[in-house]
Design a protein around this motif. Structure first.
Motif, PDB file in Angstrom:
ATOM      1  N   ALA A  11      43.592  61.796  43.084  1.00 52.42           N
ATOM      2  CA  ALA A  11      44.583  61.969  44.158  1.00 52.42           C
ATOM      3  C   ALA A  11      45.443  60.728  44.347  1.00 52.42           C
ATOM      4  CB  ALA A  11      43.872  62.312  45.464  1.00 52.42           C
ATOM      5  N   THR A  12      44.913  59.562  43.961  1.00 52.06           N
ATOM      6  CA  THR A  12      45.662  58.319  44.168  1.00 52.06           C
ATOM      7  C   THR A  12      46.278  57.807  42.855  1.00 52.06           C
ATOM      8  OG1 THR A  12      43.567  57.094  44.001  1.00 52.06           O
ATOM      9  CG2 THR A  12      44.344  57.608  46.203  1.00 52.06           C
ATOM     10  N   ASP A  13      46.313  58.709  41.831  1.00 50.95           N
ATOM     11  CA  ASP A  13      46.909  58.365  40.521  1.00 50.95           C
ATOM     12  C   ASP A  13      46.313  57.081  39.951  1.00 50.95           C
ATOM     13  OD1 ASP A  13      48.579  60.594  40.519  1.00 50.95           O
ATOM     14  OD2 ASP A  13      50.085  59.541  41.731  1.00 50.95           O
ATOM     15  N   ASP A  14      45.001  56.949  40.108  1.00 47.82           N
ATOM     16  CA  ASP A  14      44.304  55.748  39.627  1.00 47.82           C
ATOM     17  C   ASP A  14      43.752  56.051  38.236  1.00 47.82           C
ATOM     18  OD1 ASP A  14      42.198  53.789  39.207  1.00 47.82           O
ATOM     19  OD2 ASP A  14      42.316  53.335  41.348  1.00 47.82           O
ATOM     20  N   PRO A  15      44.088  55.229  37.224  1.00 45.42           N
ATOM     21  CA  PRO A  15      43.691  55.560  35.844  1.00 45.42           C
ATOM     22  C   PRO A  15      42.211  55.304  35.521  1.00 45.42           C
ATOM     23  CG  PRO A  15      44.870  53.468  35.906  1.00 45.42           C
ATOM     24  CD  PRO A  15      44.896  54.003  37.306  1.00 45.42           C
ATOM     25  N   ARG A  16      41.439  54.718  36.439  1.00 49.04           N
ATOM     26  CA  ARG A  16      40.034  54.437  36.127  1.00 49.04           C
ATOM     27  C   ARG A  16      39.258  55.741  35.852  1.00 49.04           C
ATOM     28  NH1 ARG A  16      38.258  50.952  41.133  1.00 49.04           N
ATOM     29  NH2 ARG A  16      39.974  52.103  42.081  1.00 49.04           N
TER      30      ARG A  16
ATOM     31  N   GLN B 136      38.031  49.410  33.303  1.00 49.52           N
ATOM     32  CA  GLN B 136      38.649  50.676  33.735  1.00 49.52           C
ATOM     33  C   GLN B 136      37.594  51.765  33.942  1.00 49.52           C
ATOM     34  OE1 GLN B 136      42.149  51.417  34.427  1.00 49.52           O
ATOM     35  NE2 GLN B 136      41.768  49.236  34.686  1.00 49.52           N
ATOM     36  N   THR B 137      36.318  51.334  34.016  1.00 46.07           N
ATOM     37  CA  THR B 137      35.223  52.303  34.091  1.00 46.07           C
ATOM     38  C   THR B 137      34.490  52.186  35.425  1.00 46.07           C
ATOM     39  OG1 THR B 137      34.936  52.101  31.726  1.00 46.07           O
ATOM     40  CG2 THR B 137      33.086  53.005  32.941  1.00 46.07           C
ATOM     41  N   VAL B 138      34.200  53.340  36.032  1.00 45.59           N
ATOM     42  CA  VAL B 138      33.465  53.366  37.303  1.00 45.59           C
ATOM     43  C   VAL B 138      32.162  54.137  37.066  1.00 45.59           C
ATOM     44  CG1 VAL B 138      33.628  53.908  39.766  1.00 45.59           C
ATOM     45  CG2 VAL B 138      35.722  53.572  38.438  1.00 45.59           C
ATOM     46  N   ARG B 139      31.026  53.435  37.096  1.00 47.86           N
ATOM     47  CA  ARG B 139      29.731  54.082  36.836  1.00 47.86           C
ATOM     48  C   ARG B 139      29.074  54.459  38.157  1.00 47.86           C
ATOM     49  NH1 ARG B 139      27.502  54.197  31.936  1.00 47.86           N
ATOM     50  NH2 ARG B 139      28.756  53.120  30.388  1.00 47.86           N
TER      51      ARG B 139
ATOM     52  N   GLY C 116      36.248  51.708  48.440  1.00 51.67           N
ATOM     53  CA  GLY C 116      35.328  50.564  48.333  1.00 51.67           C
ATOM     54  C   GLY C 116      34.134  50.884  47.438  1.00 51.67           C
ATOM     55  N   ILE C 117      33.665  52.139  47.495  1.00 52.24           N
ATOM     56  CA  ILE C 117      32.566  52.557  46.610  1.00 52.24           C
ATOM     57  C   ILE C 117      33.038  52.483  45.155  1.00 52.24           C
ATOM     58  CG2 ILE C 117      31.095  54.508  45.929  1.00 52.24           C
ATOM     59  CD1 ILE C 117      31.126  55.420  48.872  1.00 52.24           C
ATOM     60  N   ALA C 118      34.255  52.963  44.920  1.00 52.73           N
ATOM     61  CA  ALA C 118      34.822  52.917  43.560  1.00 52.73           C
ATOM     62  C   ALA C 118      34.955  51.467  43.093  1.00 52.73           C
ATOM     63  CB  ALA C 118      36.182  53.614  43.538  1.00 52.73           C
ATOM     64  N   LYS C 119      35.481  50.631  43.971  1.00 49.90           N
ATOM     65  CA  LYS C 119      35.721  49.225  43.605  1.00 49.90           C
ATOM     66  C   LYS C 119      34.412  48.516  43.231  1.00 49.90           C
ATOM     67  CE  LYS C 119      38.107  45.184  45.445  1.00 49.90           C
ATOM     68  NZ  LYS C 119      38.571  44.564  46.674  1.00 49.90           N
TER      69      LYS C 119
END
Ligand code: NAP
Length: 254
Positions: free
Chosen positions: A202-207, A148-151, A139-142
Protein backbone atom coordinates in the motif's frame (compact mmCIF):
# COMPACT_ATOMS: atom_id res chain seq x y z
CA UNK A 1 -14.89 15.80 36.16
CA UNK A 2 -11.16 16.62 36.19
CA UNK A 3 -9.07 14.05 34.30
CA UNK A 4 -5.27 14.19 33.95
CA UNK A 5 -3.77 12.47 30.91
CA UNK A 6 -0.11 11.62 31.51
CA UNK A 7 1.52 11.45 28.07
CA UNK A 8 -1.22 13.77 26.83
CA UNK A 9 0.95 14.99 23.93
CA UNK A 10 1.58 11.49 22.52
CA UNK A 11 -0.12 9.49 19.75
CA UNK A 12 -2.79 7.99 22.04
CA UNK A 13 -2.71 10.72 24.70
CA UNK A 14 -3.57 13.59 22.33
CA UNK A 15 -6.59 11.64 21.03
CA UNK A 16 -7.76 10.75 24.56
CA UNK A 17 -7.48 14.43 25.57
CA UNK A 18 -9.52 15.52 22.53
CA UNK A 19 -12.23 12.91 23.09
CA UNK A 20 -12.67 13.75 26.80
CA UNK A 21 -12.67 17.51 26.12
CA UNK A 22 -15.42 17.00 23.50
CA UNK A 23 -17.45 15.25 26.19
CA UNK A 24 -17.20 18.35 28.41
CA UNK A 25 -14.63 17.20 30.98
CA UNK A 26 -11.85 19.30 32.47
CA UNK A 27 -8.77 17.66 30.95
CA UNK A 28 -5.09 18.31 31.68
CA UNK A 29 -2.68 17.12 28.98
CA UNK A 30 0.35 16.38 31.16
CA UNK A 31 3.82 15.64 29.82
CA UNK A 32 7.32 17.15 29.94
CA UNK A 33 6.37 19.50 27.09
CA UNK A 34 3.63 20.98 29.33
CA UNK A 35 5.81 21.04 32.48
CA UNK A 36 4.71 17.72 34.05
CA UNK A 37 7.36 15.03 34.42
CA UNK A 38 6.67 11.71 36.14
CA UNK A 39 10.41 10.92 36.37
CA UNK A 40 11.53 14.11 38.12
CA UNK A 41 8.15 14.78 39.75
CA UNK A 42 8.10 18.31 38.27
CA UNK A 43 4.56 19.73 38.15
CA UNK A 44 2.93 16.46 39.20
CA UNK A 45 1.25 17.48 42.48
CA UNK A 46 -0.09 20.69 40.89
CA UNK A 47 -1.49 18.82 37.86
CA UNK A 48 -3.19 16.19 40.04
CA UNK A 49 -4.82 18.62 42.52
CA UNK A 50 -8.60 18.03 42.42
CA UNK A 51 -8.39 15.25 39.79
CA UNK A 52 -10.72 12.26 40.06
CA UNK A 53 -9.14 10.22 37.26
CA UNK A 54 -5.58 9.84 35.93
CA UNK A 55 -4.95 8.21 32.55
CA UNK A 56 -1.35 7.08 32.03
CA UNK A 57 -0.47 6.72 28.34
CA UNK A 58 3.14 7.85 28.63
CA UNK A 59 5.89 5.94 26.87
CA UNK A 60 9.62 5.69 27.53
CA UNK A 61 11.98 7.80 25.38
CA UNK A 62 14.47 4.87 25.21
CA UNK A 63 13.52 1.20 24.74
CA UNK A 64 16.95 -0.10 25.77
CA UNK A 65 16.37 -2.86 28.39
CA UNK A 66 17.61 -1.06 31.52
CA UNK A 67 16.43 2.42 30.47
CA UNK A 68 12.87 1.34 29.72
CA UNK A 69 12.61 -0.64 32.97
CA UNK A 70 13.84 2.36 34.97
CA UNK A 71 11.38 4.62 33.13
CA UNK A 72 8.25 2.57 33.84
CA UNK A 73 9.29 1.74 37.43
CA UNK A 74 10.20 5.31 38.39
CA UNK A 75 7.30 6.88 36.52
CA UNK A 76 4.83 4.39 37.98
CA UNK A 77 6.07 4.82 41.56
CA UNK A 78 6.07 8.63 41.42
CA UNK A 79 2.70 8.83 39.70
CA UNK A 80 0.88 6.36 41.97
CA UNK A 81 2.30 8.04 45.10
CA UNK A 82 1.16 11.45 43.85
CA UNK A 83 -2.29 10.02 43.04
CA UNK A 84 -2.66 8.47 46.51
CA UNK A 85 -1.69 11.84 48.07
CA UNK A 86 -4.18 13.71 45.85
CA UNK A 87 -7.04 11.26 46.54
CA UNK A 88 -7.41 10.17 42.89
CA UNK A 89 -10.30 7.69 42.51
CA UNK A 90 -9.30 5.85 39.30
CA UNK A 91 -5.93 5.14 37.66
CA UNK A 92 -6.23 4.02 34.03
CA UNK A 93 -3.09 2.73 32.28
CA UNK A 94 -2.43 1.50 28.77
CA UNK A 95 -0.48 -1.74 28.42
CA UNK A 96 -0.09 -4.45 25.80
CA UNK A 97 -2.12 -7.64 25.18
CA UNK A 98 -0.09 -10.71 26.14
CA UNK A 99 2.51 -8.85 28.22
CA UNK A 100 3.14 -11.90 30.47
CA UNK A 101 3.79 -14.02 27.34
CA UNK A 102 6.38 -11.56 25.94
CA UNK A 103 8.89 -11.34 28.79
CA UNK A 104 11.86 -12.34 26.59
CA UNK A 105 11.80 -8.63 25.61
CA UNK A 106 13.06 -5.92 27.96
CA UNK A 107 10.25 -3.61 26.84
CA UNK A 108 7.59 -6.06 28.00
CA UNK A 109 9.43 -6.77 31.27
CA UNK A 110 9.13 -3.02 31.86
CA UNK A 111 5.40 -3.01 31.02
CA UNK A 112 4.94 -5.96 33.42
CA UNK A 113 6.73 -3.97 36.15
CA UNK A 114 4.39 -1.03 35.44
CA UNK A 115 1.32 -3.29 35.74
CA UNK A 116 2.61 -4.86 38.99
CA UNK A 117 3.12 -1.44 40.60
CA UNK A 118 -0.46 -0.50 39.67
CA UNK A 119 -1.87 -3.73 41.16
CA UNK A 120 0.11 -3.21 44.40
CA UNK A 121 -1.01 0.42 44.79
CA UNK A 122 -4.01 1.45 46.93
CA UNK A 123 -5.40 3.56 44.03
CA UNK A 124 -8.37 1.83 42.29
CA UNK A 125 -7.36 1.01 38.72
CA UNK A 126 -8.18 -0.36 35.30
CA UNK A 127 -5.42 -1.61 33.00
CA UNK A 128 -6.36 -1.39 29.31
CA UNK A 129 -4.28 -3.83 27.30
CA UNK A 130 -4.24 -3.07 23.56
CA UNK A 131 -2.84 -5.01 20.63
CA UNK A 132 -0.32 -3.40 18.25
CA UNK A 133 -1.41 -0.10 16.69
CA UNK A 134 -1.76 0.11 12.88
CA UNK A 135 0.65 3.08 13.15
CA UNK A 136 3.27 0.68 14.58
CA UNK A 137 3.32 -1.70 11.57
CA UNK A 138 5.96 0.42 9.81
CA UNK A 139 8.15 0.04 12.91
CA UNK A 140 7.68 -3.75 12.88
CA UNK A 141 8.82 -3.79 9.24
CA UNK A 142 11.79 -1.54 9.99
CA UNK A 143 12.99 -3.65 12.94
CA UNK A 144 12.90 -6.81 10.78
CA UNK A 145 14.62 -5.33 7.71
CA UNK A 146 18.06 -6.27 6.44
CA UNK A 147 18.82 -4.65 3.08
CA UNK A 148 15.65 -5.05 1.00
CA UNK A 149 14.43 -8.11 2.91
CA UNK A 150 11.97 -8.21 5.82
CA UNK A 151 11.98 -11.54 7.72
CA UNK A 152 8.86 -12.15 9.76
CA UNK A 153 6.97 -15.08 11.27
CA UNK A 154 3.39 -15.89 10.25
CA UNK A 155 2.19 -15.50 13.85
CA UNK A 156 -1.36 -14.24 14.32
CA UNK A 157 -1.96 -10.63 15.36
CA UNK A 158 -5.10 -8.53 15.75
CA UNK A 159 -3.86 -4.94 15.38
CA UNK A 160 -5.99 -1.86 16.05
CA UNK A 161 -5.99 1.75 14.88
CA UNK A 162 -4.87 4.34 17.45
CA UNK A 163 -8.22 6.20 17.25
CA UNK A 164 -10.07 3.08 18.41
CA UNK A 165 -7.56 2.57 21.27
CA UNK A 166 -8.05 6.18 22.37
CA UNK A 167 -11.86 5.80 22.31
CA UNK A 168 -11.63 2.67 24.46
CA UNK A 169 -9.26 4.37 26.93
CA UNK A 170 -11.55 7.42 27.17
CA UNK A 171 -14.59 5.16 27.75
CA UNK A 172 -12.76 3.26 30.52
CA UNK A 173 -11.73 6.54 32.17
CA UNK A 174 -15.43 7.38 32.61
CA UNK A 175 -16.39 3.93 33.92
CA UNK A 176 -15.92 2.59 37.46
CA UNK A 177 -12.49 1.09 38.22
CA UNK A 178 -12.41 -2.67 37.65
CA UNK A 179 -9.30 -3.34 39.74
CA UNK A 180 -8.56 -5.55 36.77
CA UNK A 181 -7.89 -5.57 33.07
CA UNK A 182 -9.75 -5.06 29.78
CA UNK A 183 -8.34 -5.99 26.39
CA UNK A 184 -8.90 -4.02 23.19
CA UNK A 185 -8.07 -5.26 19.71
CA UNK A 186 -8.84 -4.65 16.07
CA UNK A 187 -11.80 -6.22 14.26
CA UNK A 188 -9.90 -8.99 12.45
CA UNK A 189 -6.96 -11.35 12.99
CA UNK A 190 -4.14 -11.23 10.43
CA UNK A 191 -0.78 -12.98 10.22
CA UNK A 192 2.29 -10.80 10.83
CA UNK A 193 3.95 -11.55 7.48
CA UNK A 194 0.70 -10.82 5.60
CA UNK A 195 0.11 -7.62 7.59
CA UNK A 196 3.51 -6.19 6.69
CA UNK A 197 3.21 -7.31 3.05
CA UNK A 198 -0.10 -5.46 2.79
CA UNK A 199 1.47 -2.38 4.39
CA UNK A 200 4.50 -2.39 2.06
CA UNK A 201 2.27 -2.88 -1.01
CA UNK A 202 0.00 0.00 0.00
CA UNK A 203 2.94 2.35 0.59
CA UNK A 204 4.76 1.38 -2.66
CA UNK A 205 7.68 0.08 -0.61
CA UNK A 206 9.94 -2.25 -2.66
CA UNK A 207 11.08 -4.36 0.34
CA UNK A 208 10.19 -8.06 0.17
CA UNK A 209 8.71 -9.99 3.11
CA UNK A 210 10.11 -13.49 3.65
CA UNK A 211 8.09 -15.73 5.97
CA UNK A 212 10.45 -17.17 8.56
CA UNK A 213 9.02 -19.08 11.56
CA UNK A 214 12.32 -18.57 13.43
CA UNK A 215 12.38 -14.77 13.01
CA UNK A 216 12.12 -13.02 16.39
CA UNK A 217 9.78 -10.17 17.29
CA UNK A 218 11.79 -7.81 19.58
CA UNK A 219 13.72 -10.93 20.66
CA UNK A 220 10.59 -13.07 21.17
CA UNK A 221 9.74 -16.31 19.37
CA UNK A 222 6.03 -15.85 18.64
CA UNK A 223 3.19 -18.34 18.38
CA UNK A 224 -0.45 -17.68 17.48
CA UNK A 225 -1.35 -16.95 21.12
CA UNK A 226 1.51 -14.52 21.85
CA UNK A 227 -0.07 -11.29 20.57
CA UNK A 228 -3.76 -12.14 20.25
CA UNK A 229 -6.50 -11.18 22.73
CA UNK A 230 -8.95 -13.36 24.64
CA UNK A 231 -12.44 -13.82 23.20
CA UNK A 232 -14.05 -11.16 25.41
CA UNK A 233 -11.84 -8.29 24.14
CA UNK A 234 -13.53 -5.04 23.11
CA UNK A 235 -13.06 -4.71 19.34
CA UNK A 236 -12.42 -1.55 17.33
CA UNK A 237 -14.34 -1.02 14.07
CA UNK A 238 -11.58 0.10 11.71
CA UNK A 239 -10.13 -2.51 9.35
CA UNK A 240 -6.44 -2.37 8.39
CA UNK A 241 -7.20 -2.23 4.65
CA UNK A 242 -9.62 0.70 5.15
CA UNK A 243 -7.03 2.55 7.25
CA UNK A 244 -4.40 2.01 4.54
CA UNK A 245 -6.84 3.33 1.90
CA UNK A 246 -7.52 6.43 4.01
CA UNK A 247 -3.97 7.19 5.12
CA UNK A 248 -2.29 6.08 1.87
CA UNK A 249 1.42 6.78 1.63
CA UNK A 250 1.26 8.90 4.82
CA UNK A 251 1.31 5.57 6.69
CA UNK A 252 4.94 5.23 5.65
CA UNK A 253 5.95 8.14 7.89
CA UNK A 254 5.35 6.22 11.14
N1 NAP B 1 2.80 0.90 19.91
C1 NAP B 1 1.90 -0.04 20.12
O1 NAP B 1 1.54 -0.79 19.19
C2 NAP B 1 1.30 -0.22 21.51
C3 NAP B 1 0.38 -1.25 21.72
C4 NAP B 1 -0.23 -1.37 22.96
C5 NAP B 1 0.08 -0.46 23.98
N2 NAP B 1 0.99 0.52 23.75
C6 NAP B 1 1.26 1.48 24.85
O2 NAP B 1 0.67 2.73 24.52
C7 NAP B 1 1.26 3.75 25.35
C8 NAP B 1 1.29 5.07 24.58
O3 NAP B 1 2.04 4.93 23.40
P1 NAP B 1 2.15 6.12 22.33
O4 NAP B 1 2.63 5.49 21.06
O5 NAP B 1 0.88 6.93 22.33
O6 NAP B 1 3.33 6.99 22.96
P2 NAP B 1 4.06 8.27 22.30
O7 NAP B 1 3.32 8.79 21.12
O8 NAP B 1 5.51 7.90 22.14
O9 NAP B 1 3.94 9.36 23.46
C9 NAP B 1 4.68 9.22 24.64
C10 NAP B 1 4.18 10.25 25.62
O10 NAP B 1 4.86 10.04 26.87
C11 NAP B 1 5.23 11.31 27.36
N3 NAP B 1 6.34 11.20 28.29
C12 NAP B 1 7.62 10.82 28.04
N4 NAP B 1 8.37 10.95 29.16
C13 NAP B 1 7.54 11.41 30.12
C14 NAP B 1 7.72 11.76 31.48
N5 NAP B 1 8.91 11.67 32.08
N6 NAP B 1 6.64 12.23 32.19
C15 NAP B 1 5.43 12.33 31.59
N7 NAP B 1 5.20 12.01 30.31
C16 NAP B 1 6.24 11.56 29.58
C17 NAP B 1 5.61 12.11 26.11
O11 NAP B 1 5.61 13.49 26.41
P3 NAP B 1 6.45 14.60 25.55
O12 NAP B 1 5.85 14.60 24.17
O13 NAP B 1 6.22 15.87 26.28
O14 NAP B 1 7.89 14.12 25.58
C18 NAP B 1 4.43 11.70 25.20
O15 NAP B 1 3.30 12.48 25.50
C19 NAP B 1 2.62 3.18 25.80
O16 NAP B 1 2.60 2.99 27.20
C20 NAP B 1 2.72 1.81 25.09
O17 NAP B 1 3.33 0.84 25.91
C21 NAP B 1 1.59 0.67 22.55
Amino acid sequence: MKIVVIGGSGLIGSKVVKTLLQQGHEVVAASPSTGVNTITGEGLAEALAGAQVVVDVANAPSWEDQAVLEFFETSGRNLLAAEAAAGVKHHVALSVVGTERLLASGYFRAKMAQENLIKASPVPYTIVRATQFFEFVGGIAKAATVGQTVRLPAALMQPIVSDDVACAVADVALENPLDGMVEVAGPEPIRQDALVREYLDATDDPRVVITDPTALYWGILLNDRSLTPASEARLGQTRFSDWLDQSGTQAVAH
